[in-house]
Design a protein around this motif. Structure first.
Motif, PDB file in Angstrom:
ATOM      1  N   LEU A  71       0.817  -1.216   0.000  1.00  0.00           N
ATOM      2  CA  LEU A  71       0.000   0.000   0.000  1.00  0.00           C
ATOM      3  C   LEU A  71       0.850   1.265   0.000  1.00  0.00           C
ATOM      4  N   ALA A  72       1.912   1.291   0.794  1.00  0.00           N
ATOM      5  CA  ALA A  72       2.778   2.473   0.852  1.00  0.00           C
ATOM      6  C   ALA A  72       3.480   2.709  -0.483  1.00  0.00           C
ATOM      7  N   GLY A  73       3.955   1.634  -1.095  1.00  0.00           N
ATOM      8  CA  GLY A  73       4.605   1.753  -2.398  1.00  0.00           C
ATOM      9  C   GLY A  73       3.643   2.203  -3.481  1.00  0.00           C
ATOM     10  N   ALA A  74       2.408   1.702  -3.418  1.00  0.00           N
ATOM     11  CA  ALA A  74       1.396   2.083  -4.399  1.00  0.00           C
ATOM     12  C   ALA A  74       1.083   3.566  -4.297  1.00  0.00           C
ATOM     13  N   LYS A  75       0.983   4.063  -3.080  1.00  0.00           N
ATOM     14  CA  LYS A  75       0.685   5.484  -2.888  1.00  0.00           C
ATOM     15  C   LYS A  75       1.824   6.358  -3.396  1.00  0.00           C
ATOM     16  N   ARG A 101      -8.671  -6.667  -9.023  1.00  0.00           N
ATOM     17  CA  ARG A 101      -9.831  -6.025  -8.423  1.00  0.00           C
ATOM     18  C   ARG A 101      -9.496  -4.591  -8.040  1.00  0.00           C
ATOM     19  N   TYR A 102     -10.513  -3.739  -8.080  1.00  0.00           N
ATOM     20  CA  TYR A 102     -10.304  -2.338  -7.717  1.00  0.00           C
ATOM     21  C   TYR A 102     -10.466  -2.182  -6.203  1.00  0.00           C
ATOM     22  N   HIS A 103      -9.488  -2.634  -5.474  1.00  0.00           N
ATOM     23  CA  HIS A 103      -9.424  -2.447  -4.030  1.00  0.00           C
ATOM     24  C   HIS A 103      -7.984  -2.668  -3.616  1.00  0.00           C
ATOM     25  N   GLY A 104      -7.673  -2.317  -2.402  1.00  0.00           N
ATOM     26  CA  GLY A 104      -6.317  -2.518  -1.902  1.00  0.00           C
ATOM     27  C   GLY A 104      -5.302  -1.660  -2.629  1.00  0.00           C
ATOM     28  N   LYS A 105      -4.247  -2.299  -3.114  1.00  0.00           N
ATOM     29  CA  LYS A 105      -3.136  -1.590  -3.749  1.00  0.00           C
ATOM     30  C   LYS A 105      -3.581  -0.826  -4.987  1.00  0.00           C
ATOM     31  N   VAL A 106      -4.462  -1.422  -5.775  1.00  0.00           N
ATOM     32  CA  VAL A 106      -4.915  -0.784  -7.014  1.00  0.00           C
ATOM     33  C   VAL A 106      -5.696   0.484  -6.685  1.00  0.00           C
ATOM     34  N   LYS A 107      -6.564   0.415  -5.702  1.00  0.00           N
ATOM     35  CA  LYS A 107      -7.367   1.578  -5.316  1.00  0.00           C
ATOM     36  C   LYS A 107      -6.488   2.675  -4.720  1.00  0.00           C
ATOM     37  N   VAL A 108      -5.524   2.303  -3.899  1.00  0.00           N
ATOM     38  CA  VAL A 108      -4.614   3.287  -3.303  1.00  0.00           C
ATOM     39  C   VAL A 108      -3.797   3.978  -4.389  1.00  0.00           C
ATOM     40  N   PHE A 109      -3.317   3.217  -5.381  1.00  0.00           N
ATOM     41  CA  PHE A 109      -2.578   3.809  -6.497  1.00  0.00           C
ATOM     42  C   PHE A 109      -3.452   4.813  -7.246  1.00  0.00           C
ATOM     43  N   ALA A 110      -4.692   4.427  -7.557  1.00  0.00           N
ATOM     44  CA  ALA A 110      -5.599   5.301  -8.305  1.00  0.00           C
ATOM     45  C   ALA A 110      -5.917   6.572  -7.510  1.00  0.00           C
TER      46      ALA A 110
END
Length: 120
Positions: A71-75, A101-110
Motif C-alpha cells: 500500500l505504501a509503495g502504491a501510494k 480487483r479495484y481495491h487494496g493496492k490498485v485503489k490506493v494507487f488510483a
C-alpha cells in the motif's frame, strides 16, 4: 488451483477490461501492474500503439525510497506517476487495472494519482 488455470483466468479478465478501456492521444490508458516485488505503471496511446510515459518502482530515484508492491509503495508511485504525467502534459486518463480487483493496492494507487492531479 492450477497455476495455468489461474493465468488463463487472469488473461480473460484483462481482455474483458481492455474491450472497454481504450486509450487515445488526448486521453491515454493508465495501466498499472503489480508483481510480487515491484509496481509498473504506464500511459499508453492505443490508437498509435505507443507508450507515452513509463514509471516503475525500479526507477533509480524511486529505488532509493525502497518501494515494494504494498500500500505504501502504491501510494508513493501513484503520486510520482501523476507528477511525471503532468510534466508531460497529460491530465486526463482512463484507468486500466490489468485484471486486478479495484481495491487494496490498485485503489490506493488510483487515489494517489487523482490526488496528484490526474483526472480519471
Amino acid at each position: 488451483m492450477n497455476t495455468i488455470l489461474k493465468a488463463k483466468l487472469l488473461q480473460k479478465r484483462r481482455w474483458r477490461v481492455r474491450k472497454k478501456v481504450i486509450g487515445t492521444a488526448a486521453r491515454p490508458r493508465l495501466s498499472v501492474r503489480f508483481s510480487a516485488k515491484h509496481i509498473y505503471a504506464q500511459a499508453i496511446d492505443d490508437a498509435a500503439g505507443t507508450t507515452l510515459i513509463f514509471l516503475s518502482s525500479l526507477d533509480p530515484e524511486l529505488r532509493k525510497q525502497k518501494l515494494h508492491a504494498n500500500l505504501a509503495g502504491a501510494k508513493a508511485l501513484g503520486v510520482a506517476f501523476a507528477i511525471k504525467a503532468k510534466s508531460a502534459g497529460i491530465s486526463l486518463v482512463v484507468f486500466d487495472r490489468s485484471g486486478a480487483r479495484y481495491h487494496g493496492k490498485v485503489k490506493v494507487f488510483a487515489d494517489a494519482a487523482r490526488e496528484g492531479g490526474l483526472v480519471f
